[in-house]
Design a protein around this motif. Sequence first.
Motif, PDB file in Angstrom:
ATOM      1  N   ASP A 152       0.799  -1.219   0.000  1.00  0.00           N
ATOM      2  CA  ASP A 152       0.000   0.000   0.000  1.00  0.00           C
ATOM      3  C   ASP A 152       0.834   1.272   0.000  1.00  0.00           C
ATOM      4  N   VAL A 153       2.067   1.178  -0.471  1.00  0.00           N
ATOM      5  CA  VAL A 153       2.867   2.386  -0.692  1.00  0.00           C
ATOM      6  C   VAL A 153       2.102   3.303  -1.638  1.00  0.00           C
ATOM      7  N   ARG A 154       2.132   4.594  -1.351  1.00  0.00           N
ATOM      8  CA  ARG A 154       1.404   5.558  -2.181  1.00  0.00           C
ATOM      9  C   ARG A 154       2.362   6.198  -3.196  1.00  0.00           C
ATOM     10  N   ILE A 155       1.848   6.485  -4.380  1.00  0.00           N
ATOM     11  CA  ILE A 155       2.678   6.994  -5.472  1.00  0.00           C
ATOM     12  C   ILE A 155       2.035   8.250  -6.062  1.00  0.00           C
ATOM     13  N   ALA A 156       2.871   9.258  -6.308  1.00  0.00           N
ATOM     14  CA  ALA A 156       2.414  10.456  -7.016  1.00  0.00           C
ATOM     15  C   ALA A 156       3.386  10.749  -8.149  1.00  0.00           C
ATOM     16  N   ASP A 157       2.875  10.990  -9.340  1.00  0.00           N
ATOM     17  CA  ASP A 157       3.691  11.422 -10.466  1.00  0.00           C
ATOM     18  C   ASP A 157       3.662  12.948 -10.523  1.00  0.00           C
ATOM     19  N   LEU A 158       4.832  13.538 -10.584  1.00  0.00           N
ATOM     20  CA  LEU A 158       4.992  14.990 -10.524  1.00  0.00           C
ATOM     21  C   LEU A 158       5.572  15.461 -11.849  1.00  0.00           C
ATOM     22  N   ASP A 159       4.910  16.368 -12.510  1.00  0.00           N
ATOM     23  CA  ASP A 159       5.343  16.840 -13.821  1.00  0.00           C
ATOM     24  C   ASP A 159       5.760  18.303 -13.718  1.00  0.00           C
ATOM     25  N   TRP A 160       7.006  18.470 -13.317  1.00  0.00           N
ATOM     26  CA  TRP A 160       7.553  19.806 -13.086  1.00  0.00           C
ATOM     27  C   TRP A 160       8.268  20.326 -14.328  1.00  0.00           C
ATOM     28  N   VAL A 161       8.421  21.646 -14.386  1.00  0.00           N
ATOM     29  CA  VAL A 161       9.228  22.308 -15.413  1.00  0.00           C
ATOM     30  C   VAL A 161      10.116  23.331 -14.720  1.00  0.00           C
ATOM     31  N   ASP A 162      11.413  23.247 -14.987  1.00  0.00           N
ATOM     32  CA  ASP A 162      12.344  24.254 -14.494  1.00  0.00           C
ATOM     33  C   ASP A 162      12.353  25.385 -15.512  1.00  0.00           C
ATOM     34  N   ALA A 163      11.605  26.436 -15.228  1.00  0.00           N
ATOM     35  CA  ALA A 163      11.452  27.529 -16.189  1.00  0.00           C
ATOM     36  C   ALA A 163      12.782  28.218 -16.468  1.00  0.00           C
ATOM     37  N   ARG A 164      13.639  28.281 -15.480  1.00  0.00           N
ATOM     38  CA  ARG A 164      14.923  28.967 -15.668  1.00  0.00           C
ATOM     39  C   ARG A 164      15.757  28.282 -16.738  1.00  0.00           C
ATOM     40  N   GLY A 208      19.706   5.479 -14.348  1.00  0.00           N
ATOM     41  CA  GLY A 208      20.794   5.248 -15.285  1.00  0.00           C
ATOM     42  C   GLY A 208      20.436   5.698 -16.693  1.00  0.00           C
ATOM     43  N   LEU A 209      21.399   5.635 -17.594  1.00  0.00           N
ATOM     44  CA  LEU A 209      21.206   6.037 -18.990  1.00  0.00           C
ATOM     45  C   LEU A 209      20.077   5.223 -19.621  1.00  0.00           C
ATOM     46  N   GLY A 210      19.133   5.927 -20.248  1.00  0.00           N
ATOM     47  CA  GLY A 210      18.050   5.259 -20.951  1.00  0.00           C
ATOM     48  C   GLY A 210      16.907   4.798 -20.078  1.00  0.00           C
ATOM     49  N   GLN A 211      16.892   5.169 -18.816  1.00  0.00           N
ATOM     50  CA  GLN A 211      15.819   4.776 -17.900  1.00  0.00           C
ATOM     51  C   GLN A 211      14.850   5.944 -17.701  1.00  0.00           C
ATOM     52  N   SER A 212      14.006   5.868 -16.682  1.00  0.00           N
ATOM     53  CA  SER A 212      13.014   6.909 -16.447  1.00  0.00           C
ATOM     54  C   SER A 212      12.588   6.902 -14.988  1.00  0.00           C
ATOM     55  N   ARG A 213      11.661   7.793 -14.649  1.00  0.00           N
ATOM     56  CA  ARG A 213      11.124   7.840 -13.286  1.00  0.00           C
ATOM     57  C   ARG A 213      10.357   6.575 -12.932  1.00  0.00           C
ATOM     58  N   MET A 214       9.953   5.813 -13.940  1.00  0.00           N
ATOM     59  CA  MET A 214       9.170   4.605 -13.691  1.00  0.00           C
ATOM     60  C   MET A 214      10.043   3.452 -13.204  1.00  0.00           C
ATOM     61  N   GLY A 215      11.355   3.549 -13.432  1.00  0.00           N
ATOM     62  CA  GLY A 215      12.251   2.451 -13.099  1.00  0.00           C
ATOM     63  C   GLY A 215      12.665   2.427 -11.641  1.00  0.00           C
ATOM     64  N   TYR A 216      13.366   1.345 -11.274  1.00  0.00           N
ATOM     65  CA  TYR A 216      13.890   1.159  -9.914  1.00  0.00           C
ATOM     66  C   TYR A 216      12.752   1.206  -8.890  1.00  0.00           C
ATOM     67  N   SER A 217      11.602   0.710  -9.310  1.00  0.00           N
ATOM     68  CA  SER A 217      10.426   0.755  -8.438  1.00  0.00           C
ATOM     69  C   SER A 217      10.613  -0.105  -7.188  1.00  0.00           C
ATOM     70  N   TYR A 218      11.411  -1.162  -7.293  1.00  0.00           N
ATOM     71  CA  TYR A 218      11.631  -2.018  -6.116  1.00  0.00           C
ATOM     72  C   TYR A 218      12.304  -1.242  -4.993  1.00  0.00           C
ATOM     73  N   ILE A 245      21.329  -5.795 -13.250  1.00  0.00           N
ATOM     74  CA  ILE A 245      20.590  -6.502 -12.193  1.00  0.00           C
ATOM     75  C   ILE A 245      19.965  -5.505 -11.222  1.00  0.00           C
ATOM     76  N   PHE A 246      20.533  -4.290 -11.174  1.00  0.00           N
ATOM     77  CA  PHE A 246      20.034  -3.280 -10.242  1.00  0.00           C
ATOM     78  C   PHE A 246      18.882  -2.471 -10.825  1.00  0.00           C
ATOM     79  N   THR A 247      18.532  -2.700 -12.096  1.00  0.00           N
ATOM     80  CA  THR A 247      17.354  -2.070 -12.678  1.00  0.00           C
ATOM     81  C   THR A 247      16.136  -2.940 -12.356  1.00  0.00           C
ATOM     82  N   ASP A 248      14.981  -2.589 -12.936  1.00  0.00           N
ATOM     83  CA  ASP A 248      13.775  -3.388 -12.700  1.00  0.00           C
ATOM     84  C   ASP A 248      13.735  -4.666 -13.539  1.00  0.00           C
ATOM     85  N   ARG A 249      14.727  -4.882 -14.395  1.00  0.00           N
ATOM     86  CA  ARG A 249      14.729  -6.106 -15.210  1.00  0.00           C
ATOM     87  C   ARG A 249      14.765  -7.324 -14.300  1.00  0.00           C
ATOM     88  N   ALA A 250      13.939  -8.329 -14.632  1.00  0.00           N
ATOM     89  CA  ALA A 250      13.677  -9.417 -13.691  1.00  0.00           C
ATOM     90  C   ALA A 250      14.630 -10.599 -13.801  1.00  0.00           C
TER      91      ALA A 250
END
Length: 333
Positions: A24-36, A66-76, A259-264
């Motif tokens: 039951d961990v809670r998750i929020a996706d945040l879509d920020w923009v650094d205007a500067r 890591g290179l080529g990953q995203s905020r969705m990764g390393y969920s574990y 092995i440290f990514t979400d790949r199973a």
Amino acid sequence: MLVGGFAAGVATRTIRPVEAAAEDVRIADLDWVDARRDRRVPARLYWPPEGAAPARPMPLIVFSHGLGQSRMGYSYLGRHWAANGFASLHVQHVGSDGSVWAGNPFEILDRVNGAADEREAIARAADMSFALDRILDRDDAFAASIDRARIVAAGHSYGANTTLLLGGARVVRDGRTLDRRDPRFKAGIVISAPPFYGERDLHAVLAAVAMPTFHVTATEDVIALPGRRSPVQDRLDVYEAVGTTRKVLAVFQGGSHSIFTDRALTGGARLNPQVKRATAEGALAFLDLAFRGDPGPLASWSETWRPILAVAPTAYPVAASSRSPSRRDRPRS
């Protein structure tokens, strides 16, 4: 399930339920923009389950992929840390995320080179500092629940380099020192750090890193990317070159870089989940040492996972006066 105060005042966030296995961990996706910088900085926040957060403000781990990953990764990692009373903010770096693998396959080398460019490395560190600015903004719904004295930078591969930049790593260009140190980060989790490509004196780059660091790698942790290859020894060299004596090294037997990514399955179907769980637990055991001066959890972790460790970490010395009471202020998983 996401309810109540977590969603209050967060209308622009996409709130997603989490599988039962995530406690039951809670998750929020945040879509920020650094205007500067005119740069998007997406992030995913893992938050402790309702009723499981510590009574006092909780630590925050800010994670760089890591290179080529995203905020969705390393969920574990995010799920485990949040389930144990840590907020975990996973930042996406738009110049070196999954877009690297999209498009014309004959141009992939150019995209990798662009993503690994020095300007992108500096931009990634700026992304992390910006994300921390936003989450600590006093108008943010989460700010009051975060302990500003226990903020951690963490990352895998390219993200490990980003973590070290935030901790004080620096290079000299045309007589000018490039320094992205952010003193708000009080400790670092460094998973599979590549070398600082093109730098001949690694000690000069890393000598100024003063925050406590937990280094994690594996005996088969070889980086193989178009135009780039890095053996396991590079991970060990980074550890040795970090200037602080408050550092700890864990090396898993076998494994792989991914092995440290979400790949199973990388590293083997049996070893893969063990390394993931051990890495997530080891980071928190290390933070007990870094923030509480308590070496006990790390010693217990080393003993528990000794069957899969080529190098079991040992705690650096701590002064007796710096040790906090042994009672933990986060629930156990």
